[in-house]
Scaffold this active site. Sequence first.
Site, PDB file in Angstrom:
ATOM      1  N   ASN A 106     112.737 126.902  89.167  1.00  0.00           N
ATOM      2  CA  ASN A 106     111.940 127.398  88.861  1.00  0.00           C
ATOM      3  C   ASN A 106     111.623 126.592  87.070  1.00  0.00           C
ATOM      4  OD1 ASN A 106     111.090 128.966  86.815  1.00  0.00           O
ATOM      5  ND2 ASN A 106     111.911 130.559  86.649  1.00  0.00           N
ATOM      6  N   LYS A 161     110.488 126.398  84.529  1.00  0.00           N
ATOM      7  CA  LYS A 161     109.993 126.271  82.925  1.00  0.00           C
ATOM      8  C   LYS A 161     108.774 126.323  82.552  1.00  0.00           C
ATOM      9  CE  LYS A 161     114.819 129.261  83.878  1.00  0.00           C
ATOM     10  NZ  LYS A 161     115.546 129.661  83.490  1.00  0.00           N
ATOM     11  N   GLU A 184     119.212 138.351  89.578  1.00  0.00           N
ATOM     12  CA  GLU A 184     119.634 137.296  87.913  1.00  0.00           C
ATOM     13  C   GLU A 184     120.165 137.319  86.617  1.00  0.00           C
ATOM     14  OE1 GLU A 184     116.981 133.311  88.218  1.00  0.00           O
ATOM     15  OE2 GLU A 184     115.715 134.375  86.816  1.00  0.00           O
ATOM     16  N   SER A 203     122.667 129.890  87.091  1.00  0.00           N
ATOM     17  CA  SER A 203     123.023 128.524  86.888  1.00  0.00           C
ATOM     18  C   SER A 203     123.815 128.577  87.962  1.00  0.00           C
ATOM     19  CB  SER A 203     124.902 128.704  85.839  1.00  0.00           C
ATOM     20  OG  SER A 203     124.201 128.845  84.665  1.00  0.00           O
ATOM     21  N   GLY A 240     120.307 129.884  82.668  1.00  0.00           N
ATOM     22  CA  GLY A 240     121.018 128.975  81.326  1.00  0.00           C
ATOM     23  C   GLY A 240     122.351 128.366  80.568  1.00  0.00           C
ATOM     24  N   HIS A 297     109.897 137.853  85.221  1.00  0.00           N
ATOM     25  CA  HIS A 297     111.679 137.413  84.500  1.00  0.00           C
ATOM     26  C   HIS A 297     112.547 137.629  83.431  1.00  0.00           C
ATOM     27  CE1 HIS A 297     114.066 133.882  83.758  1.00  0.00           C
ATOM     28  NE2 HIS A 297     114.312 132.997  84.929  1.00  0.00           N
ATOM     29  N   GLU A 313     113.434 135.625  81.345  1.00  0.00           N
ATOM     30  CA  GLU A 313     112.664 135.814  80.095  1.00  0.00           C
ATOM     31  C   GLU A 313     111.144 136.412  79.305  1.00  0.00           C
ATOM     32  OE1 GLU A 313     113.316 131.639  81.580  1.00  0.00           O
ATOM     33  OE2 GLU A 313     115.489 131.520  81.292  1.00  0.00           O
TER      34      GLU A 313
HETATM   35  P1  PGA Z   1     119.734 128.847  85.829  1.00  0.00           P
HETATM   36  O1  PGA Z   1     118.087 129.376  85.733  1.00  0.00           O
HETATM   37  O2  PGA Z   1     119.212 128.644  87.512  1.00  0.00           O
HETATM   38  O3  PGA Z   1     119.425 127.750  84.501  1.00  0.00           O
HETATM   39  O4  PGA Z   1     120.202 129.876  84.771  1.00  0.00           O
HETATM   40  C1  PGA Z   1     117.833 130.597  86.694  1.00  0.00           C
HETATM   41  C2  PGA Z   1     116.423 130.928  86.146  1.00  0.00           C
HETATM   42  O5  PGA Z   1     116.343 131.692  85.410  1.00  0.00           O
HETATM   43  O6  PGA Z   1     116.178 131.403  87.197  1.00  0.00           O
END
Ligand code: PGA
Length: 267
Positions: free
Chosen positions: A22, A24, A180, A226, A186, A108, A110
């Site tokens: 992803n 983003k 998640e 992460s 992140g 997601h 976000e």
């Molecule tokens: P990350 O993001 O690996 O940077 O924690 C995962 C995601 O949001 O899909």
Amino acid sequence: MSTPSTATQSPIQIRKKVIAGNWKMNKTAGEGVSLTREILDEVGRETQVDIVLCPPFTALESVGHALEGQAVKLGAQNMHPEKNGAFTGEVSAEMLRTLYVTHVILGHSERRQYFAETDEFINRKVLAALANQLRPILCVGETLAEREAGSTLAVVQRQLEGALAGVKPEQLTTVIVAYEPVWAIGTGKVATTAQAQEVHAFIRELLSKLYAPALAQKVRILYGGSMKPANAPELLAQPDIDGGLIGGAALESRSFVELVKAALAAS
Ligand code: PGA
């Protein structure tokens, strides 16, 4: 990678692992193509693990061209449920399909957090994606406050039941679920393997109850938050973790390729 013989094949191996990147809001079209080429050089012919790249909308077409004739698949990060119309700034399933997109990340955290997406709206997107032969990568997961309040499983259950309303049994295995935990995205804080496995097993159990155990056994459930080459082998060794939805570590070919290799090793 050796193919396991029928005699040694466990139910876990029925589910091909998935490593989805992803990106983003990162990478221009040109940068996306460079990253894609680096990934293809290393794992472009890999078919034992499903590899999906999810660039921003503006890079879908160029990355799609770079993926022509390769096993690596193309995913979008979002989609609007309506077919077309006055929805400024939005993109439909059909538009994605014309760019050879096969997967779409939906729900997601976000999107839920910054764009106020509700379970009901995410459900409409899931149904629209399925109606258009797109594979939803459906994200669920609790915030830190929810975990601390002890409501992780209740939150995940609400999100999952909400998003899957009206999804027919024959459509279920097209859906990929991504667990998640919001507090791990992140932040560099990864869920422990026990924390992740507990929720993954819960999700599979819930799918068994909502549909049927045999169907639930076939659904891929990814971990996201992460995931890095250092922690991936342990996570991917868990019985109900079938891959990863990768943010940060998907922006650089070396770490992404290492994650694909970790998934291969765990297959
Ligand atoms: P990350 O993001 O690996 O940077 O924690 C995962 C995601 O949001 O899909």
